[in-house]
Design an enzyme around this catalytic site. Sequence first.
Site, PDB file in Angstrom:
ATOM      1  N   SER A 152     118.797   9.494  40.029  1.00  0.00           N
ATOM      2  CA  SER A 152     117.766  10.774  41.178  1.00  0.00           C
ATOM      3  C   SER A 152     116.004  10.382  40.580  1.00  0.00           C
ATOM      4  O   SER A 152     114.744  10.670  41.336  1.00  0.00           O
ATOM      5  CB  SER A 152     117.829  12.613  40.783  1.00  0.00           C
ATOM      6  OG  SER A 152     118.595  12.903  42.013  1.00  0.00           O
TER       7      SER A 152
ATOM      8  N   SER B  66     116.936  12.342  44.104  1.00  0.00           N
ATOM      9  CA  SER B  66     116.398  13.370  44.445  1.00  0.00           C
ATOM     10  C   SER B  66     114.621  13.610  44.330  1.00  0.00           C
ATOM     11  O   SER B  66     114.034  14.698  44.928  1.00  0.00           O
ATOM     12  CB  SER B  66     117.306  14.788  44.035  1.00  0.00           C
ATOM     13  OG  SER B  66     117.077  14.955  42.837  1.00  0.00           O
TER      14      SER B  66
ATOM     15  N   LYS C 286     108.048  16.988  39.518  1.00  0.00           N
ATOM     16  CA  LYS C 286     109.161  17.179  40.149  1.00  0.00           C
ATOM     17  C   LYS C 286     109.165  18.973  40.656  1.00  0.00           C
ATOM     18  O   LYS C 286     108.972  19.375  39.348  1.00  0.00           O
ATOM     19  CB  LYS C 286     110.149  16.505  40.062  1.00  0.00           C
ATOM     20  CG  LYS C 286     111.130  16.763  40.740  1.00  0.00           C
ATOM     21  CD  LYS C 286     112.859  16.143  40.370  1.00  0.00           C
ATOM     22  CE  LYS C 286     113.569  16.230  41.529  1.00  0.00           C
ATOM     23  NZ  LYS C 286     114.686  15.939  41.030  1.00  0.00           N
TER      24      LYS C 286
END
Length: 599
Positions: free
Chosen positions: A267, A243, A168
């Site tokens: 997330s 996210s 990420k």
Amino acid sequence: MQVQIGAHAIPSHGRFTMALDCVSSYLHALKENWQPVLLLVPYSVGAAALAYVWQKRKEVRTWIKVAQENRERAFREMERAVEQFKKQNPGLTSESVLSLSFKDLHKNLQDGQLSPEHVLYTYIEKALEVTNQVNCVVDYLQECEQQLQEMKRNPRKGLLYGIPVSIKENIDYKGHYTSLGFARFLDKKASEDSVVVKVLKKQGAIPFVKTNLSQSMLSYDCSNPIYKQTKNPWNPKKTPGGSSGGEGALIGGEGSVLGFGTDLAGSIRMPSSFCGICGLKPTEHRISKHLVRTTTPGQKSLASMLGPMARDVDSLALCMKAVLCQDMFDLDPNVPPLPFNDEVYNSKKKLRIGYYDRDGFWLPHPSMRRAVMETKKLLEAAGHTLVQFPLPDVEDAIYSMIRKGVFADGCAVLREKFEWDVIDPNLTEMVALCRTPVLIRKVMAFFLKFWDKNTARSIVMSCGIRSVKDLWSLHVKIENFQKEFVNQMRKLEIDVILCPALGPALTIGYPQKASDAISYTVLYNHLNFPAGVVPVSKVTEEDEKQLSLQTPQTRLEKIFYEGVKGGVGLPIAVQCVALPWQEELCLRFMKEVETLTRK
């Protein structure tokens, strides 16, 4: 003493008299013309302020443009690397790599039947293909090519030898941006690798791309002003979740076999659920978070955690076994030295499982309840004991503990982060609320409570906590909630919990409007329990029919129902939960669910 001015000599005391005369003349002129001068002051201040704002906005947009150009350059580098490898190895095919499960890929790399180069360049090419469809990759970690050469010189094979890993965007990798979707953080690059990246490299894994995320990581959509919107690989009209949506989309699109995301309120689990993959949120500090960035550093009321995402549970387990090693414990003394327990993960002991199919706060999609109940029947048929688990007051936890704790500063940090930045359309409502003066927020909440109680409560909780004493009292309340939940599990002699995972994927743009739907995942950040998701089914026509017959209880639920319409064929997952520090048991339970539902 005299001073010579031109042809005249003036006594020194005359200089003082001349100065007084000048000041007197200026003040007299100001007195006669004071109104025009005063009128100029606000215009001058306003013009200066506008100029400053314009300059800051110009800087921000310049940084965004540079970052976008850097990404396009990175994609060209990926294409170059793949073409060069293909020219040097014309007989090798991508299919011989992409067709393998993680387990077989790992075995072939360890045995030497596959080379790390073949695997890496195959997945670089596949990642490019997937991101062209769903916009999930934001950066190429070109250093992976150098890492390959270093691996050739080092005969040691770590547990993840040759496995390409995506990470990420908020995870630091030396020499690359860590922006969190904010242009303001594009002014410098990471000065060193995060601990998790260092450990992955030591175990032979090859980090090769960074993936997209939602701006601020406080939305379960996946969009930001720098890298734009990521789409769901199952349906481009739907969000991949957030996210960690870039990871979900890339792995779900088969452009990566293993990745790392972060999870503050779901997330990791929501993108995994929406994209049909597996994901694990461990207990806080089970994996090092050093140099893994967050929007609100210092916030301690809700536990954020780093965790793996992959296509099957065995991949997650092997990853956890690899990173829970002495290198991790040496690099970060905040991580307890608890190696992965294979005995627990491989145990065949029958489990006593608590379950629930709704949390009493948010009305779930019919497929969420069906997935839990069908999985329950399969587990019972396999000899496990299922016990209905009575949840505490989730609504009170959401508002008076979770939201209150996250926004304890009255949104001061968020206001600072968004001050000069371009705001993503998915966050306009949240940012507008953060920028509204607290007094006005309270007035808004007072009137809203007669029409929309939940929204009013959210606004009140965003106003912040009045004192340190009140913050400490909140932390005591959270601790008591955690103790009561654990006591309830022990009273019922429950090993693990089976419950819904949010799904299916919402239409892009809807997550902002239905933020309370995170109740099914954020509960386990609040409790700091390890929790993972496993895909078990897909949305059916009957689910869609049942959805049309259900009556939403609140305005936000009505919006949620609009967002999940048209979900036939999208993946549905269940959530598996264990007590703190029992990741191995959580994964063992996830594996059992995966095995039974894939038969």
